[in-house]
Motif scaffolding. Structure first.
Motif, PDB file in Angstrom:
ATOM      1  N   PHE A   1      73.547  45.559  36.371  1.00  0.00           N
ATOM      2  CA  PHE A   1      72.769  44.319  36.544  1.00  0.00           C
ATOM      3  C   PHE A   1      71.365  44.473  35.952  1.00  0.00           C
ATOM      4  N   ASP A   2      70.751  45.629  36.187  1.00  0.00           N
ATOM      5  CA  ASP A   2      69.404  45.855  35.651  1.00  0.00           C
ATOM      6  C   ASP A   2      69.409  45.929  34.129  1.00  0.00           C
ATOM      7  N   LEU A   3      70.380  46.657  33.593  1.00  0.00           N
ATOM      8  CA  LEU A   3      70.478  46.757  32.134  1.00  0.00           C
ATOM      9  C   LEU A   3      70.686  45.377  31.523  1.00  0.00           C
ATOM     10  N   ALA A   4      71.557  44.594  32.161  1.00  0.00           N
ATOM     11  CA  ALA A   4      71.868  43.243  31.653  1.00  0.00           C
ATOM     12  C   ALA A   4      70.589  42.402  31.610  1.00  0.00           C
ATOM     13  N   ASP A   5      69.828  42.440  32.700  1.00  0.00           N
ATOM     14  CA  ASP A   5      68.603  41.635  32.750  1.00  0.00           C
ATOM     15  C   ASP A   5      67.552  42.163  31.784  1.00  0.00           C
ATOM     16  N   TYR A   6      67.455  43.486  31.695  1.00  0.00           N
ATOM     17  CA  TYR A   6      66.420  44.079  30.857  1.00  0.00           C
ATOM     18  C   TYR A   6      66.652  43.742  29.380  1.00  0.00           C
ATOM     19  N   TYR A   7      67.909  43.857  28.961  1.00  0.00           N
ATOM     20  CA  TYR A   7      68.202  43.647  27.539  1.00  0.00           C
ATOM     21  C   TYR A   7      68.723  42.247  27.227  1.00  0.00           C
ATOM     22  N   ARG A   8      68.884  41.403  28.243  1.00  0.00           N
ATOM     23  CA  ARG A   8      69.487  40.077  28.056  1.00  0.00           C
ATOM     24  C   ARG A   8      70.803  40.211  27.307  1.00  0.00           C
ATOM     25  N   ASN A   9      71.709  40.921  27.927  1.00  0.00           N
ATOM     26  CA  ASN A   9      72.973  41.212  27.267  1.00  0.00           C
ATOM     27  C   ASN A   9      74.055  41.423  28.328  1.00  0.00           C
ATOM     28  N   PRO A  10      75.299  40.997  28.058  1.00  0.00           N
ATOM     29  CA  PRO A  10      76.355  41.351  29.016  1.00  0.00           C
ATOM     30  C   PRO A  10      76.567  42.858  29.056  1.00  0.00           C
TER      31      PRO A  10
ATOM     32  N   LYS B   1      61.754  48.917  37.201  1.00  0.00           N
ATOM     33  CA  LYS B   1      61.197  48.080  38.262  1.00  0.00           C
ATOM     34  C   LYS B   1      60.734  46.734  37.734  1.00  0.00           C
ATOM     35  N   ASN B   2      60.135  46.747  36.564  1.00  0.00           N
ATOM     36  CA  ASN B   2      59.607  45.485  36.036  1.00  0.00           C
ATOM     37  C   ASN B   2      60.555  44.882  35.017  1.00  0.00           C
ATOM     38  N   LEU B   3      61.452  44.078  35.517  1.00  0.00           N
ATOM     39  CA  LEU B   3      62.382  43.409  34.619  1.00  0.00           C
ATOM     40  C   LEU B   3      61.690  42.180  34.040  1.00  0.00           C
ATOM     41  N   PRO B   4      62.041  41.830  32.806  1.00  0.00           N
ATOM     42  CA  PRO B   4      61.347  40.691  32.186  1.00  0.00           C
ATOM     43  C   PRO B   4      61.612  39.383  32.929  1.00  0.00           C
ATOM     44  N   LYS B   5      60.649  38.494  32.862  1.00  0.00           N
ATOM     45  CA  LYS B   5      60.783  37.185  33.497  1.00  0.00           C
ATOM     46  C   LYS B   5      61.820  36.369  32.731  1.00  0.00           C
ATOM     47  N   LYS B   6      62.608  35.630  33.474  1.00  0.00           N
ATOM     48  CA  LYS B   6      63.668  34.860  32.798  1.00  0.00           C
ATOM     49  C   LYS B   6      63.155  33.470  32.408  1.00  0.00           C
ATOM     50  N   ASP B   7      62.199  33.465  31.494  1.00  0.00           N
ATOM     51  CA  ASP B   7      61.601  32.173  31.133  1.00  0.00           C
ATOM     52  C   ASP B   7      62.474  31.359  30.182  1.00  0.00           C
ATOM     53  N   TRP B   8      63.626  31.929  29.837  1.00  0.00           N
ATOM     54  CA  TRP B   8      64.559  31.210  28.972  1.00  0.00           C
ATOM     55  C   TRP B   8      65.587  30.417  29.793  1.00  0.00           C
ATOM     56  N   ALA B   9      65.566  30.601  31.113  1.00  0.00           N
ATOM     57  CA  ALA B   9      66.634  30.029  31.940  1.00  0.00           C
ATOM     58  C   ALA B   9      66.538  28.508  32.058  1.00  0.00           C
ATOM     59  N   LEU B  10      67.707  27.896  32.184  1.00  0.00           N
ATOM     60  CA  LEU B  10      67.776  26.443  32.329  1.00  0.00           C
ATOM     61  C   LEU B  10      67.392  26.030  33.746  1.00  0.00           C
ATOM     62  N   GLY B  11      66.934  24.803  33.884  1.00  0.00           N
ATOM     63  CA  GLY B  11      66.847  24.237  35.221  1.00  0.00           C
ATOM     64  C   GLY B  11      65.469  23.957  35.764  1.00  0.00           C
ATOM     65  N   CYS B  12      64.449  24.229  34.990  1.00  0.00           N
ATOM     66  CA  CYS B  12      63.131  23.845  35.493  1.00  0.00           C
ATOM     67  C   CYS B  12      62.268  23.377  34.343  1.00  0.00           C
TER      68      CYS B  12
END
Lengths: 244, 355
Positions: B160-169, B195-206
């Motif tokens: 999960f951390d790797l996925a979030d860090y690299y934005r990759n499945p 510890k510091n995963l990037p902010k998901k500012d690309w996400a839909l919904g806001c």
């Protein structure tokens, strides 16, 4: 003087790539108008299909996701389950919704996903060069039915998706309209509005089927296309409310 | 009376441990479709996710499941699906789309015998599919392979951390032995990646006060897809540099190295001990990340060695990567296919033959 008519805020000020006489331009605008009217621009999320409307996000000015061919309702399900307060809709063609994505369509509807589905039916695969769609009418010539669709030779009958879905318990609202006349365009707008409002009041799955023209593939002028919808397509796909 | 240590440990299958770890890692959305030998994951998630007030869907197919994950992921929520070999084949289109749209997601594959419907016995024959992309297009997905129930949980959290860090499945590649066997686990699954995963500012919904967000993998204009793929390639290079993982066992004085992963590495470890009792100094190199392949570690470990033995539950797939990493070494291969597992004694016998 009071301004009565202008471009919806939810529609970008750009030209579309659609062929002249295509119904997508009208429908994109109707969706945008309804989004503005209901004040949904900051909470609407669209799911664009594979097909001619694949770049709908270049025209709508709100959040949009792509989806693999046929999977828009699965993608929309994932979005909606994570963001239940947002309003989520799919915009899909007949090949997308009724052929490759039929399972996703039936099951999203059957689960009663609180989603809105805009189903653009032009009786053919437009983007890939006009092959037979599930909704191609009997006798209609396409790239893969060069002598006209012939149910007797194994090509099957036009699939009535809306009628198929209406008996599912999860389905709230199904309606069929067209973009072939100003009167029908106005009606379509009302239907789309109602379908979004159903979602806002958590009523479950709503689908608006719209008979739309594809002059390029039908090899007709824009006017002939409109006439063909009104004279031929509506015989196979009668307009009106199918479930409410 | 139980002592405190016992209370903190639970007997679980690898499948359950991966499911529990996903819940602990903050998985917000799970969609899956039943397939043996990973059905305990979907059953565990059905209960646990609903208890936590998170989203669970039994999808109508693997295709629907992975595309639901695509949608969930596009909102920035942590999302997961799981399946076994034939089901993963069906999910490949969706994995390619996730990679193309740079969406994080965790996909667990508890491998079974193939090709086709194959059987439900242990296998490691999805190695090529997993490490070479699997779906269409120029992409790679990090893949982690556990050798114990505890590690199955740990690697799921890491995924999960790797996925979030690299934005990759990211794939967790377990075999049926790991999925089905029971071991005591701590339930801590502590290993946090960054510890510091990037902010998901690309996400839909806001949309409020921001410009519209688009999630897509489609680049029609000439040259744009090339630019996008080159950007992805940079990311792969970074992952290749930073995320090679492996472990070793008794390699310092080893004269022959056994390379194996997943449950097969457990048997290889036992073989190392047996061989050492017979005065054959062997050691074990176990890749934990299958992609990126831990080639740096392997080259370093095998520096002074002449011979290596690769053992797999397949007709030979990872062995190619070992040969690529060490073109000058003698690499021998022992494998079984169709649900067969090379036993500890098979390995001992095979190693002795090569000396």
């Amino acid at each position: 003087m009071k301004k009565k008519f202008s471009r919806p805020q939810s529609l970008k000020d750009v030209s579309t790539h659609y062929c002249s006489g295509c119904g997508h331009g009208i429908l994109h605008r109707l969706v945008a108008e309804v989004v503005d009217e209901l004040g949904l621009r900051d909470k609407i999320i669209g799911v664009a299909p594979v097909g001619c409307a694949v770049v709908a996000y270049d025209y709508w000015d709100f959040d949009v996701s792509e989806a693999a061919h046929g999977r828009a309702l699965a993608v929309a399900t994932g979005i909606k389950r994570c963001l239940p307060k947002n309003v989520v809709f799919t915009y899909q063609g007949d090949g997308d919704l009724a052929s490759i994505g039929l399972a996703e369509t039936v099951h999203a509807a059957n689960r009663g996903e609180n989603l809105t589905c805009i189903f653009v039916n032009n009786a053919c695969y437009g983007m890939t060069g006009g092959q037979m769609a599930p909704t191609t009418v009997v006798g209609q010539r396409t790239a893969t039915t060069p002598w006209g669709r012939d149910p007797g030779s194994g090509e099957g009958w036009p699939l009535h998706l809306s009628e198929m879905l209406k008996d599912l318990n999860g389905v709230t609202y199904i309606v069929r309209s067209s973009v072939s006349s100003p009167k029908q365009v106005v009606k379509t707008r009302q239907y789309i509005k109602k379908a979004f409002m159903n979602q806002i009041s958590r009523k479950g799955f709503s689908l608006v089927e719209v008979l739309s023209s594809c002059p390029t593939i039908w090899q007709k002028s824009a006017l002939e296309s409109v006439k063909w919808i009104e004279e031929e397509m509506v015989k196979e796909f009668p307009l009106g409310v199918i479930k409410e | 009376m139980k002592n405190s240590r016992q209370q903190k440990r639970r007997l679980m299958t690898g499948n359950e441990a991966m499911a529990e770890a996903a819940v602990k890692a903050g998985c917000d959305f799970y969609a899956g479709y039943p397939i043996t030998p990973q059905n305990e994951i979907i059953a565990y998630m059905a209960k646990a996710m609903k208890q936590c007030g998170r989203a669970f869907i039994q999808a109508e197919s693997e295709l629907a499941a992975i595309n639901m994950v695509f949608g969930a992921s596009s909102t920035g929520r942590r999302s997961m699906t799981s399946s076994s070999s034939p089901g993963i084949s069906l999910k490949q289109e969706g994995i390619s789309y996730l990679a193309g749209a740079e969406l994080p997601a965790v996909i667990i594959n508890v491998m079974r015998g193939g090709p086709g419907l194959g059987n439900i016995a242990p296998s490691q024959a999805d190695y090529f599919q997993t490490t070479r992309g699997g779906g269409h297009g120029d992409y790679f997905t990090p893949a982690l392979s556990p050798w114990s129930v505890e590690e199955a949980g740990e690697l799921t959290v890491l995924a999960f951390d790797l996925a979030d860090y690299y934005r990759n499945p990211v794939l967790v590649l377990a075999d049926a032995v790991i999925g089905q066997m029971m071991e005591p686990v701590s339930l801590k699954f502590k290993k946090v990646f960054k510890k510091n995963l990037p902010k998901k500012d690309w996400a839909l919904g806001c949309l409020k006060k921001k410009s519209p967000k688009v999630v897509k993998s489609f680049f029609l204009k000439e040259g744009l897809l090339e630019l996008h793929n080159l950007k992805l390639e940079k990311k792969w290079e970074q992952i290749k540099k930073s995320e090679q993982r492996f472990s070793t066992y008794k390699v310092k004085d080893a004269e022959i190295l056994i390379v194996a992963y997943g449950s097969q590495a457990r048997m290889a470890k036992e073989a190392v001990d047996i061989l050492r009792k017979q005065n054959i100094n062997s050691g074990l190199f176990r890749p934990i990340s299958l992609w990126p392949y831990p080639e740096k570690g392997l080259r370093k470990t095998a520096e002074k060695l002449k011979r290596l033995v690769v053992v797999e539950q397949s007709l030979g797939q990872m062995v190619d990567d070992v040969r690529l990493a060490l073109p000058e070494k003698e690499v021998y291969f022992l494998g079984k296919t169709g649900g067969g597992v090379p036993s500890t004694l098979d390995i001992v016998k095979f190693v002795k033959k090569q000396i």
